[in-house]
Scaffold this active site. Structure first.
Site, PDB file in Angstrom:
ATOM      1  N   PRO A   1      -4.003   0.213   2.365  1.00  0.00           N
ATOM      2  CA  PRO A   1      -4.013   0.416   0.903  1.00  0.00           C
ATOM      3  C   PRO A   1      -2.628   0.276   0.282  1.00  0.00           C
ATOM      4  CG  PRO A   1      -4.172   2.522   2.021  1.00  0.00           C
ATOM      5  CD  PRO A   1      -4.153   1.470   3.102  1.00  0.00           C
ATOM      6  N   CYS A   2      -2.121  -0.974   0.265  1.00  0.00           N
ATOM      7  CA  CYS A   2      -0.790  -1.211  -0.294  1.00  0.00           C
ATOM      8  C   CYS A   2      -0.791  -0.958  -1.795  1.00  0.00           C
ATOM      9  CB  CYS A   2      -0.327  -2.627   0.024  1.00  0.00           C
ATOM     10  SG  CYS A   2      -1.454  -3.897  -0.527  1.00  0.00           S
TER      11      CYS A   2
END
Lengths: 248, 186
Positions: free
Chosen positions: A150-151
């Site tokens: 989950p950048c």
């Protein structure tokens, strides 16, 4: 004419490879629904390798990985729930071919829970390269598996969401859908508040940490830096880990 | 009618779509590549590695080829050439390390996933010959495997090994002769 037993024996030495060998060579791909629209996902026998939105999936995959891409009958186990819930911890990923630094950055980003955000500098400190903030941004921009790593939960410390593989607008939509109060994060940043502390627990957190969200207004104290919070007698939270030197 | 309609299904599929074409290529030649890899290397695990590497390199090469080059490709000889290059490089890398003790490292050519009974039957018939093959000098082993295990014509073996057809024939006949001698000595 009788057959030469040596030649017959040699011909009998031919063998078929095991079924699974093809999966060591080729990746499989599926289309799946996701919070930001339909995605194309490629996976190998090691795990999910590539997540792509929009046109040009096969060409992009080939250019980046140089591996044959065959259609899959079904998505890999765990992919759909991971995309639906944003909880991706157990899903195997194939991050081969990345540098150690890139992999460390992605692993660090993977630890950020749904509904929370961390600054780029936090990732840099986590991977032991506190000055490499820009390189962290580049590594996250090259994240081959957005959403699964989950950048989008890594944001700028000035309150702006920052760049994203699928565009800044998608990043903002995702964070809002995950329950991040972006307006509040921005309002705090405008006041130069980047950490919140509680005088009942004596703990200082990132503003989106679930511990920080529970602090009632009368007990809440904002800080610009961790050093200031420490000087005021607060210890860094063990959950959101604003300081790297704190044991979990 | 396109100019490529007369081609075999593998090349036609490769021209239509590289990935679907690759699936055709793999389906058509996996047994050939794997058999050669297994009998050249003598080990199941090495054969899987060699086969995977050969097909992966083939795919990467195809991705850069012009249509004309794909249309003119002789897939079988081309794949076997890729395999031989990888095998020679591996063998060269291994020869720099101390040679393995053959008594301690018996030829392991059994699929770990294979049924025990099937393996036993195949072992009886093929194991001894496979072990003898591994005692041949490299060029004789390559010629015998390509000619008599995977049944390539001499002309194609000459292309794959980049040697004259006469030399292929002499490697094959010397290899067979040596196998008979070795077999008789046991």
């Amino acid at each position: 004419m009788t057959q030469d037993p040596l030649l017959t024996g040699l011909a009998a030495l031919a063998a078929e490879p095991p079924e699974a060998l093809l999966d060591r060579i080729a990746a499989r791909w599926v289309r799946v629904p996701a919070p930001i629209g339909e995605l194309a996902v490629a996976f190998t026998d090691h795990g999910v390798a590539y997540v792509h939105a929009g046109e040009g999936f096969a060409e992009a995959y080939r250019k980046r990985f140089g591996r044959p891409l065959l259609p899959a009958a079904r998505p890999p186990a765990g992919l759909l729930p991971a995309l639906r819930t944003g909880r991706t911890a157990g899903l195997p990923l194939d991050l081969r071919g990345m540098s150690d630094f890139q992999r460390d950055v992605l692993e660090a980003a993977r630890t950020i829970p749904r509904g929370e955000v961390r600054p780029y500098s936090w990732i840099a400190a986590r991977v032991g390269r506190p000055r490499a903030v820009r390189a962290v941004g580049t590594a996250l921009g090259r994240n081959p598996v957005p959403l699964l790593v989950p950048c989008h939960r890594v944001t700028r410390s000035d309150g702006a969401v920052g760049d994203y593989v699928f565009g800044a607008a998608a990043k903002e939509r995702l964070l809002l859908a995950e329950g991040v109060d972006l307006d509040r994060v921005r309002a705090l940043a405008d006041e130069r508040v980047f950490y919140l502390a509680s005088d009942t627990t004596g703990v200082v957190c990132f503003p989106t940490c679930h511990n920080a969200r529970r602090i009632t207004p009368v007990h809440r104290h904002g800080f610009r830096s961790l050093a200031q919070a420490r000087a005021a007698g607060y210890r860094p939270c063990r959950t959101c880990r604003p300081a790297q030197d704190v044991a979990v | 009618m396109s100019e490529f309609d007369c081609l075999d299904p593998v090349r036609k599929a490769l021209l239509d779509d590289l990935d679907e074409g690759f699936a055709e290529l793999y389906g058509a030649y996996r047994g050939l590549v794997f058999s050669a890899a297994l009998r050249l290397s003598g080990r199941w695990a090495d054969a899987e590695d060699l086969t995977a590497e050969a097909f992966l390199r083939a795919y990467r090469a195809l991705a850069g080829y012009e249509r004309r080059r794909i249309a003119e490709l002789q897939p079988r000889a081309w794949l076997m050439t890729i395999l031989m290059n990888i095998w020679r490089n591996c063998a060269r890398a291994k020869s720099r390390k101390p040679p393995p003790d053959l008594r301690e490292e018996p030829v392991d050519d059994v699929d770990p996933g294979e049924d025990v009974e099937d393996a036993a039957v195949r072992r009886e018939t093929g194991q001894e010959l496979a072990e003898l093959l591994s005692l041949l000098p490299e060029e004789q082993r390559a010629a015998v495997v390509l000619r008599h295990v995977v049944d390539l014509p001499v002309s194609e073996i000459a292309t794959v090994l980049k040697i004259p057809q006469g030399t292929v024939k002499s490697h094959v006949s010397r290899g067979l002769k040596r196998l008979r001698t070795l077999g008789g000595a046991r």
